[in-house]
Design a protein around this motif. Sequence first.
Motif, short mmCIF file in Angstrom:
data_model
loop_
_atom_site.label_atom_id
_atom_site.label_comp_id
_atom_site.label_asym_id
_atom_site.label_seq_id
_atom_site.Cartn_x
_atom_site.Cartn_y
_atom_site.Cartn_z
N THR A 72 -14.59 -32.62 -1.79
CA THR A 72 -13.32 -32.76 -1.70
C THR A 72 -12.51 -31.71 -2.71
O THR A 72 -13.02 -31.19 -3.16
CB THR A 72 -12.89 -34.30 -2.37
OG1 THR A 72 -11.43 -34.40 -1.76
CG2 THR A 72 -13.12 -34.31 -3.48
N LEU A 93 -11.50 -29.87 4.33
CA LEU A 93 -10.60 -30.66 4.76
C LEU A 93 -9.03 -30.36 4.25
O LEU A 93 -8.33 -31.06 3.59
CB LEU A 93 -10.68 -32.20 4.58
CG LEU A 93 -12.05 -32.73 5.33
CD1 LEU A 93 -11.96 -34.05 4.57
CD2 LEU A 93 -11.59 -32.96 6.86
N ASN A 95 -5.56 -29.09 4.57
CA ASN A 95 -4.58 -29.33 5.77
C ASN A 95 -3.17 -28.45 5.64
O ASN A 95 -2.51 -28.55 6.74
CB ASN A 95 -4.28 -30.70 5.88
CG ASN A 95 -5.35 -31.57 6.21
OD1 ASN A 95 -6.05 -31.38 7.20
ND2 ASN A 95 -5.66 -32.62 5.52
N GLU A 145 -10.75 -27.04 9.78
CA GLU A 145 -11.60 -28.12 10.63
C GLU A 145 -10.56 -29.28 11.12
O GLU A 145 -11.32 -30.47 11.65
CB GLU A 145 -12.66 -28.86 9.70
CG GLU A 145 -12.30 -29.32 8.45
CD GLU A 145 -13.38 -29.45 7.61
OE1 GLU A 145 -14.68 -29.70 8.09
OE2 GLU A 145 -13.46 -29.48 6.31
N THR A 146 -9.23 -29.29 10.92
CA THR A 146 -8.40 -30.39 11.22
C THR A 146 -7.45 -29.91 12.14
O THR A 146 -7.03 -28.66 12.11
CB THR A 146 -7.90 -31.14 10.34
OG1 THR A 146 -7.09 -30.45 9.29
CG2 THR A 146 -8.93 -31.83 9.22
N ALA A 147 -6.75 -30.66 12.90
CA ALA A 147 -5.54 -30.32 13.57
C ALA A 147 -4.36 -29.69 12.65
O ALA A 147 -3.71 -28.82 12.96
CB ALA A 147 -4.85 -31.55 14.65
N ASP A 148 -3.94 -30.30 11.48
CA ASP A 148 -3.05 -30.16 10.43
C ASP A 148 -3.56 -28.73 10.09
O ASP A 148 -2.79 -27.79 9.97
CB ASP A 148 -2.88 -30.81 9.59
CG ASP A 148 -2.08 -32.28 9.95
OD1 ASP A 148 -1.28 -31.87 11.03
OD2 ASP A 148 -1.92 -33.14 9.27
N GLY A 149 -4.85 -28.33 9.72
CA GLY A 149 -5.23 -27.24 9.22
C GLY A 149 -4.99 -26.21 10.39
O GLY A 149 -4.66 -24.87 9.77
N ASP A 171 -16.29 -30.43 13.12
CA ASP A 171 -14.82 -31.53 13.25
C ASP A 171 -13.69 -30.76 13.76
O ASP A 171 -12.85 -31.49 14.34
CB ASP A 171 -14.75 -31.60 11.60
CG ASP A 171 -15.32 -32.64 10.99
OD1 ASP A 171 -15.49 -33.62 11.32
OD2 ASP A 171 -15.88 -32.20 9.77
N LEU A 172 -13.76 -29.38 14.13
CA LEU A 172 -12.52 -28.88 14.71
C LEU A 172 -12.53 -29.20 16.16
O LEU A 172 -11.79 -29.42 16.92
CB LEU A 172 -12.69 -27.33 14.46
CG LEU A 172 -11.54 -26.32 15.10
CD1 LEU A 172 -10.19 -26.92 14.45
CD2 LEU A 172 -11.53 -24.98 14.72
N ALA A 175 -10.86 -32.37 16.27
CA ALA A 175 -9.88 -32.48 16.26
C ALA A 175 -8.98 -31.65 17.50
O ALA A 175 -7.72 -32.05 17.48
CB ALA A 175 -9.38 -31.37 15.04
#
Length: 262
Positions: A72, A93, A95, A145-149, A171-172, A175
């Motif tokens: 984290t 993670l 973002n 790896e996220t939509a926000d990132g 993960d992407l 997402a």
Amino acid sequence: MSEQSLTGLARAPRVGAWVTLDSPVGTEQIARSGFDYVCVDGQHGLLGYDAQVRALLAVSAGGATPFARVSTNSAAEIGRVLDAGAHGVIVPLVNSAAEAGEAARAARYPTSGGVRSYGPMRLGSHFGTTPSETDAAVTVLVMIETADGLAHLESILDVDGVDGVYVGPYDLSLALGARVPFEDAILPRLDAELERIATAAAKRGKIAGVHCADGAQAARRAEQGFTFITAATDISSLRADMALQLSSARGAGVELVEARAY
């Protein structure tokens, strides 16, 4: 490349391996195989902190550059893996630019504008004569790896102290709307976003990193412009080779289980 920072890697692609198992001897042998770096996975890997320390020692002994992925975006955890001998840290993670800035500061001492506490447990090539020299040798990669990132990619890359990004395509792909990782319908968009990430990093002279399932996929990502490319994971390689040897011994056709990147 061994025992040195990978900062500035945007101009020279490096190929690495990923370690998830608590096997110091196995990790040392992986590091001796010629990979530029070996990353010890503290997020999805089966390693506690003591095992991570052993693994980082084994990577150094094998001559590759030791990296660590933390579980984290925690200043305490980032500082601990760097104290244990990691030359670089991969933070999952992330973002936003604010979160990227937190990771960058966690990896640097106050003399460089960071918040890392000084505790050089493992004096060596990764610790400079001064805290500032140590900071200059640390590489910080934040994961996209996220939509926000993905939406904040450019602002994340523009953060001072962030040396580049590292894509987690497993993960992407979720997402981006896949129902399961790497669903066929999402692959064209995933590939387009990967090219966008590599281009944005190159434009800023920063590292474009990506996790791959195997060497063939790694070669394709290098063609896309990625410069920090994980080509093999210990447990996936173990499964694949065991399946290959068993199939050969039985004289049957070889059907390898596809190793998915994450």
